[in-house]
Design an enzyme around this catalytic site. Structure first.
Site, PDB file in Angstrom:
ATOM      1  N   LEU A  49     -96.442 -16.776  30.811  1.00 17.04           N
ATOM      2  CA  LEU A  49     -97.053 -15.796  29.908  1.00 17.04           C
ATOM      3  C   LEU A  49     -97.991 -16.506  28.944  1.00 17.04           C
ATOM      4  O   LEU A  49     -97.550 -17.199  28.025  1.00 17.04           O
ATOM      5  CB  LEU A  49     -95.965 -15.030  29.149  1.00 17.04           C
ATOM      6  CG  LEU A  49     -95.038 -14.178  30.020  1.00 17.04           C
ATOM      7  CD1 LEU A  49     -93.913 -13.590  29.196  1.00 17.04           C
ATOM      8  CD2 LEU A  49     -95.831 -13.073  30.717  1.00 17.04           C
ATOM      9  N   GLU A  50     -99.266 -16.342  29.140  1.00 13.11           N
ATOM     10  CA  GLU A  50    -100.259 -17.078  28.357  1.00 13.11           C
ATOM     11  C   GLU A  50    -100.806 -16.270  27.186  1.00 13.11           C
ATOM     12  O   GLU A  50    -101.738 -16.703  26.516  1.00 13.11           O
ATOM     13  CB  GLU A  50    -101.384 -17.541  29.284  1.00 13.11           C
ATOM     14  CG  GLU A  50    -100.860 -18.522  30.318  1.00 13.11           C
ATOM     15  CD  GLU A  50    -101.865 -18.865  31.399  1.00 13.11           C
ATOM     16  OE1 GLU A  50    -103.025 -18.431  31.272  1.00 13.11           O
ATOM     17  OE2 GLU A  50    -101.491 -19.551  32.358  1.00 13.11           O
TER      18      GLU A  50
END
Length: 582
Positions: A407-408
């Site tokens: 999850l960026e």
């Protein structure tokens, strides 16, 4: 994978000429004064006896700057680097200010004291004034890592308080200080009557043990507001209650623990020591993942890289992360849609069969959540449950061995921890959990990604940080490194290795080719040098870790598809190196 992030600004330039003239004059005067007075000063000197109390309040800066006064607002607290506990002092000289931080401490007349502190930086000073005899100070011209300064003094016949201080020097960069101790008989404190230094804790004992952690508990100490935990003489935690779990330990290894009690008046003597021994085994999750493993992302889309089926993935890859799951309309829930059209008619049945074949060959296939464009929000208990339920459903439907967190766009450590623990409870001990944070996410244990990794350490397989698409970052030595070098890989990996993760939970993530990322590609030989540096102490650049980590898990690449397009050059070079680590 992530879009490029701007780099951090470089360090400020030193005003070298002006600072050098001042420093020369000061050192000449100070040296003469010290020699004339016969003051005892030492770098890295001995510590006080175990029965002496520490009179410095908030000595480890775990309560911010409480109890301390820093000139011209020059001081702050940071979570990295620290010598012990979770915080340390950072003070920055500027202009005519040398960033002096002071605390007045109550003492007794005609008594002997030992003052010590752990410091880092250029021209860092430690001293005591108002002693009533000869004021003392000691300093170090350069401490690239933590060094201990120690000095002693005796108070005069009417001295009831002294001022202890640290400071830097004009025109020099910021310095760091931690675990400042003044040991000796405590005096009455008119500003804090009725609040004596606590007594040493009793009843210290070990509890639950894993291959990488030992739980501790002890009896409550009257008047204490917190406790410090020491492992083999070094402070490793500061807690508010009467229990703690010390993590980041080696398997089948014995450690000695002590605790102290603290309040506004200072720190107690250390408790009696207890010894705890970790269990055997590597710890963490991932039942069939080899000791040293290569992770590769498999693209469920066609972006110009070689289109692959799972069966086409090179044999050097031990963990294959299927990129990516898709968000749904239900908060936290995900699904997976095989891009059959984009992958040349690859069917779901073929996909499932290929996963089984890889697993039969000893490989793990996991579903990756996130990516550069993936937006999955887990910010409450409901979305955490939705995440766990949906990922477990995909595991049952397709045969995935676990999940990768990529999850960026940020995550919530509390609820991501809840989600992964819920998934673990459903899937069992063989669940594979990997993470692929960006460099900025792992600069400090206070960052949400790092917190999550530590929160699930007992079920976590590996963190493969992305050493690409990154600006310049700090290494564990406090220096700034730019991507594209051995030093960038090793100095940043050191933060994770010394920040609580087991070496078996640390991997190096790099692009497989220049087309695999916007920036940060390095030749496989550089990756291999970094692996050797961390695991064997060879092949290092200017940064060399203080110790080796032969249990290092391995490496990761984006992606198996870009690797295939480049003739498998990355996996053919890095794979044998990883699998040949000690």
């Amino acid at each position: 994978m992530p879009a490029e992030r701007p780099g951090r600004p470089g360090r400020p330039k030193r005003r070298q000429r002006r600072g050098s003239r001042r420093l020369t004059r000061f050192l000449s005067t100070a040296a003469a004064a010290v020699l004339a007075a016969g003051a005892l000063v030492a770098l890295g000197g001995g510590t006080a006896g175990a029965a002496d109390a520490n009179l410095v309040r908030n000595s480890g800066f775990e309560s911010g700057l409480s109890g301390w006064t820093c000139s011209s607002a020059s001081g702050t607290t940071v979570t990295s680097p620290t010598h012990g506990g979770a915080s340390a002092l950072k003070a920055t000289p500027a202009g005519q200010d040398n960033a002096q931080c002071t605390q007045t401490v109550s003492v007794k007349p005609d008594s002997s004291y030992t003052l010590s502190a752990w410091v880092q930086g250029s021209y860092v000073y430690l001293g005591a004034s108002g002693t009533g005899t000869t004021d003392v100070s000691t300093w170090t011209p350069s401490a690239s890592g933590w060094q201990q300064l120690t000095t002693t003094f005796k108070t005069g016949p009417s001295t009831t308080s002294v001022t202890v201080y640290t400071h830097g020097w004009y025109g020099q960069p910021a310095y760091y200080a931690d675990d400042i101790n003044l040991t000796g008989p405590g005096g009455s404190d008119p500003g804090d009557p009725g609040d004596p230094v606590p007594t040493a804790p009793t009843g210290l004992k070990t509890g639950a043990v894993t291959s990488s952690s030992i739980a501790l508990s002890w009896s409550t100490v009257s008047g204490a507001t917190g406790y410090n935990v020491y492992r083999d003489g070094t402070k490793v935690q500061a807690v508010s209650g009467t229990s703690a779990t010390v993590t980041g330990l080696a398997a089948a290894t014995s450690y000695q623990f002590q605790v102290t009690a603290v309040n506004a008046a200072g720190e107690s003597p250390k408790s009696a020591a207890v010894t705890g021994t970790t269990s055997t085994g590597s710890g963490g999750g991932g039942g069939t993942v080899p000791k040293h493993a290569v992770t590769g992302y498999w693209q469920n889309f066609n972006n110009g890289a070689t289109v692959q089926k799972i069966s086409d993935v090179q044999s050097q890859y031990d963990i294959i992360a299927v990129a990516f799951a898709d968000a749904t309309g239900t908060p936290g829930a995900v699904t997976f849609n095989l891009d059959s059209a984009g992958l040349g008619g690859y069917t779901v049945d073929q996909f499932k069969a290929d996963i089984k074949a890889k697993q039969a060959a000893g490989k793990s296939v996991i579903i990756s959540i996130g990516g550069q464009n993936g937006t999955v929000s887990i910010n409450d208990s409901a979305s955490a449950n939705n995440f766990a339920n949906s990922v477990y459903s995909l595991m049952q439907q397709y045969g995935f061995d676990g999940v990768d967190i990529d999850l960026e766009n940020g995550l919530n450590a509390t609820y991501m921890t809840q989600a992964l623990r819920s998934l673990s409870a459903k899937a069992g001990s063989k669940l594979v959990i990997t993470m692929a944070p960006q460099t900025i996410d792992m600069q400090s244990t206070s960052n949400a990604y790092f917190q999550t990794a530590l929160n699930i350490k007992d079920i976590l397989t590996v963190v493969n940080m992305q050493y690409y698409n990154s600006g310049s970052m700090l290494g564990c030595d406090g220096k700034v490194y730019s991507q594209g070098s051995v030093d960038f890989l090793t100095a940043l990996a050191c933060i994770q290795l010394e920040g609580g993760l087991s070496p078996s939970q640390v991997g190096l993530g790099l692009p497989a080719s220049t087309r695999g990322a916007g920036s940060g590609y390095v030749a496989p030989a550089v990756v291999n040098n970094a692996l050797d540096c961390l695991a064997r102490g060879t092949g290092c650049g200017s940064f060399k870790p203080a110790k080796t980590y032969p249990g290092l898990r391995g490496a990761m690449t984006w992606s198996t598809n870009w690797d295939a397009l480049a003739g498998n050059a990355w996996s053919n070079a890095v794979g044998p190196k990883v699998h040949g680590l000690p």
